[in-house]
Scaffold this motif. Structure first.
Motif, short mmCIF file in Angstrom:
data_model
loop_
_atom_site.label_atom_id
_atom_site.label_comp_id
_atom_site.label_asym_id
_atom_site.label_seq_id
_atom_site.Cartn_x
_atom_site.Cartn_y
_atom_site.Cartn_z
N ALA A 14 33.55 16.16 87.03
CA ALA A 14 33.69 16.42 88.47
C ALA A 14 33.54 15.15 89.29
O ALA A 14 34.07 15.06 90.40
CB ALA A 14 32.65 17.46 88.90
N GLU A 48 40.61 29.49 83.33
CA GLU A 48 41.78 29.32 84.19
C GLU A 48 41.34 29.33 85.64
O GLU A 48 40.39 30.02 86.01
CB GLU A 48 42.79 30.44 83.94
CG GLU A 48 43.52 30.24 82.65
CD GLU A 48 44.96 30.71 82.74
OE1 GLU A 48 45.56 30.64 83.83
OE2 GLU A 48 45.45 31.13 81.70
N GLY A 49 41.98 28.54 86.45
CA GLY A 49 41.68 28.50 87.86
C GLY A 49 40.52 27.59 88.26
O GLY A 49 40.17 27.52 89.43
N HIS A 50 39.95 26.88 87.28
CA HIS A 50 38.85 25.97 87.61
C HIS A 50 39.37 24.82 88.46
O HIS A 50 40.56 24.57 88.53
CB HIS A 50 38.19 25.44 86.34
CG HIS A 50 39.10 24.55 85.55
ND1 HIS A 50 39.25 23.22 85.85
CD2 HIS A 50 39.93 24.82 84.52
CE1 HIS A 50 40.13 22.69 85.01
NE2 HIS A 50 40.56 23.65 84.21
N GLU A 51 38.46 24.12 89.10
CA GLU A 51 38.82 23.03 90.02
C GLU A 51 38.50 21.65 89.48
O GLU A 51 38.67 20.66 90.18
CB GLU A 51 38.09 23.25 91.34
CG GLU A 51 38.34 24.60 91.96
CD GLU A 51 39.34 24.57 93.09
OE1 GLU A 51 39.51 23.51 93.69
OE2 GLU A 51 39.94 25.62 93.35
N LEU A 52 38.02 21.55 88.25
CA LEU A 52 37.65 20.24 87.70
C LEU A 52 38.89 19.38 87.44
O LEU A 52 39.93 19.88 87.02
CB LEU A 52 36.88 20.41 86.39
CG LEU A 52 35.45 20.89 86.53
CD1 LEU A 52 34.84 21.12 85.15
CD2 LEU A 52 34.61 19.89 87.30
N PRO A 53 38.77 18.07 87.67
CA PRO A 53 39.91 17.16 87.44
C PRO A 53 40.05 16.79 85.95
O PRO A 53 39.93 15.63 85.56
CB PRO A 53 39.56 15.96 88.31
CG PRO A 53 38.07 15.92 88.29
CD PRO A 53 37.63 17.36 88.27
N TRP A 54 40.31 17.77 85.13
CA TRP A 54 40.44 17.59 83.68
C TRP A 54 41.49 16.53 83.32
O TRP A 54 41.38 15.85 82.31
CB TRP A 54 40.82 18.92 83.01
CG TRP A 54 42.14 19.43 83.52
CD1 TRP A 54 42.34 20.24 84.60
CD2 TRP A 54 43.44 19.13 83.01
NE1 TRP A 54 43.68 20.47 84.79
CE2 TRP A 54 44.38 19.80 83.83
CE3 TRP A 54 43.91 18.36 81.95
CZ2 TRP A 54 45.75 19.73 83.61
CZ3 TRP A 54 45.28 18.29 81.73
CH2 TRP A 54 46.18 18.97 82.55
N ARG A 76 50.19 14.87 87.26
CA ARG A 76 49.06 14.80 88.19
C ARG A 76 48.54 13.37 88.34
O ARG A 76 48.19 12.94 89.44
CB ARG A 76 47.94 15.71 87.73
CG ARG A 76 48.24 17.17 87.98
CD ARG A 76 47.06 18.01 87.55
NE ARG A 76 47.23 19.39 87.96
CZ ARG A 76 46.23 20.19 88.24
NH1 ARG A 76 44.97 19.75 88.15
NH2 ARG A 76 46.44 21.42 88.59
N GLU A 80 48.54 10.74 91.67
CA GLU A 80 47.36 10.02 92.17
C GLU A 80 47.56 8.50 92.15
O GLU A 80 46.63 7.75 92.41
CB GLU A 80 46.12 10.38 91.36
CG GLU A 80 45.63 11.78 91.61
CD GLU A 80 44.25 12.05 91.06
OE1 GLU A 80 43.71 11.22 90.28
OE2 GLU A 80 43.68 13.09 91.41
#
Length: 97
Positions: A14, A48-54, A76, A80
């Protein structure tokens, strides 16, 4: 994997700033005993739907790991401002910390 170590892994992910990447091994080194494989497993197990920048986690070779989400990850990262060289590597200067 211990809950504490998993929480450490997710907290570190995170914290990766936009426009930067880090490796599975670097994340592991910042925890209380995780391995790079455990970091990969924690990423694989995200709901699914998590917000972490994996997508900001890459291999130590500065390349994307070979997985089903690699095309989305590349897109992605490019969004950036992260560029890839002709061999598919990310510049070492983009690594965090």
């Amino acid at each position: 994997m211990k809950t504490l170590v998993r929480e450490q892994i997710l907290t570190i992910i995170a914290a990766i700033p936009a426009g930067r990447v880090t490796s599975y091994g670097r994340i592991a080194a910042m925890t209380d005993g995780a391995s790079a494989r455990q970091v990969a497993r924690a990423l694989r197990d995200l709901p699914e739907g998590h917000e972490l920048p994996w997508f900001r986690v890459v291999s130590a070779s500065r390349k994307l790991a070979d997985h089903g989400g690699a095309d989305e990850q590349r897109r992605r990262l490019i969004d950036e401002g992260i560029a890839f060289d002709q061999r598919g590597r990310i510049a070492a200067e983009r690594f965090w910390p």
